[in-house]
Write a protein that holds these residues in place. Structure first.
Motif, PDB file in Angstrom:
ATOM      1  N   GLY A  67       0.785  -1.224   0.000  1.00 24.31           N
ATOM      2  CA  GLY A  67       0.000   0.000   0.000  1.00 24.31           C
ATOM      3  C   GLY A  67       0.820   1.279   0.000  1.00 24.31           C
ATOM      4  N   LEU A  68       2.140   1.188   0.030  1.00 22.83           N
ATOM      5  CA  LEU A  68       2.979   2.383   0.031  1.00 22.83           C
ATOM      6  C   LEU A  68       3.212   2.884  -1.393  1.00 22.83           C
ATOM      7  N   HIS A  69       3.411   4.187  -1.511  1.00 22.77           N
ATOM      8  CA  HIS A  69       3.778   4.799  -2.785  1.00 22.77           C
ATOM      9  C   HIS A  69       5.200   4.352  -3.122  1.00 22.77           C
ATOM     10  N   SER A  74       3.478   6.785   2.749  1.00 23.59           N
ATOM     11  CA  SER A  74       2.073   6.444   2.680  1.00 23.59           C
ATOM     12  C   SER A  74       1.321   7.564   1.964  1.00 23.59           C
ATOM     13  N   ASP A  75       0.510   7.216   1.007  1.00 23.08           N
ATOM     14  CA  ASP A  75      -0.208   8.179   0.170  1.00 23.08           C
ATOM     15  C   ASP A  75      -1.486   8.625   0.890  1.00 23.08           C
ATOM     16  N   HIS A  92       4.112  10.341   5.666  1.00 21.00           N
ATOM     17  CA  HIS A  92       3.039  10.547   4.696  1.00 21.00           C
ATOM     18  C   HIS A  92       3.472  11.428   3.526  1.00 21.00           C
TER      19      HIS A  92
END
Length: 143
Positions: A67-69, A74-75, A92
């Motif tokens: 789930g990370l960019h 974290s998006d 973030h």
């Protein structure tokens, strides 16, 4: 830890298979999105190797980077300046919502950059507001 996270992100990118819908290259009207094959004689459903891979749990990304960019942050989707307050720039990255207008979007971007956030969809700010007026004056002078 950051080096380990970036290594896992690179590994995640290399582990991706391309799951194609059967017949997508034959028919223009078929969208290039995955659909589970359900036909009785379907070779993709029967997992014949030459017909391509089926989605399986082994294709998932490592839990630490799921789930990370790709930049490792974290998006987070932001609609207004107040949503920036509880976020941490070390963890973030900010994505400004598409429904936000241009004026409010520039204000959110300015505040996010001042706070040290990475903006994933930055607004392109024009250098000067008088660009078209100057071009019109130059065109009149050429005649």
């Amino acid at each position: 830890m950051a080096d380990e996270k970036m290594r896992l992100i690179r590994m995640r990118a290399g582990n991706r298979a391309r799951f194609q819908r059967r017949g997508v290259h034959e028919k223009d009207r078929l969208a290039d999105v995955w659909r589970k094959p359900k036909g009785r004689h379907n070779k993709l459903r029967r997992q014949i190797k030459a017909k391509g891979p089926l989605p399986r749990p082994g294709y998932g990304s490592p839990a630490a980077v799921r789930g990370l960019h790709p930049c490792g942050l974290s998006d987070m989707l932001v609609y207004n300046e107040g949503m920036l307050a509880p976020l941490d720039p070390e963890v973030h990255a900010v994505r400004i919502a598409g429904g936000v207008g241009r004026k409010k979007k520039t204000e959110i971007q300015k505040k996010a950059l001042d706070a040290g956030f990475r903006v994933l969809n930055p607004v392109q700010v024009q250098a000067t507001e008088e660009g078209p007026a100057e071009e019109a004056e130059e065109a009149d002078g050429d005649e």
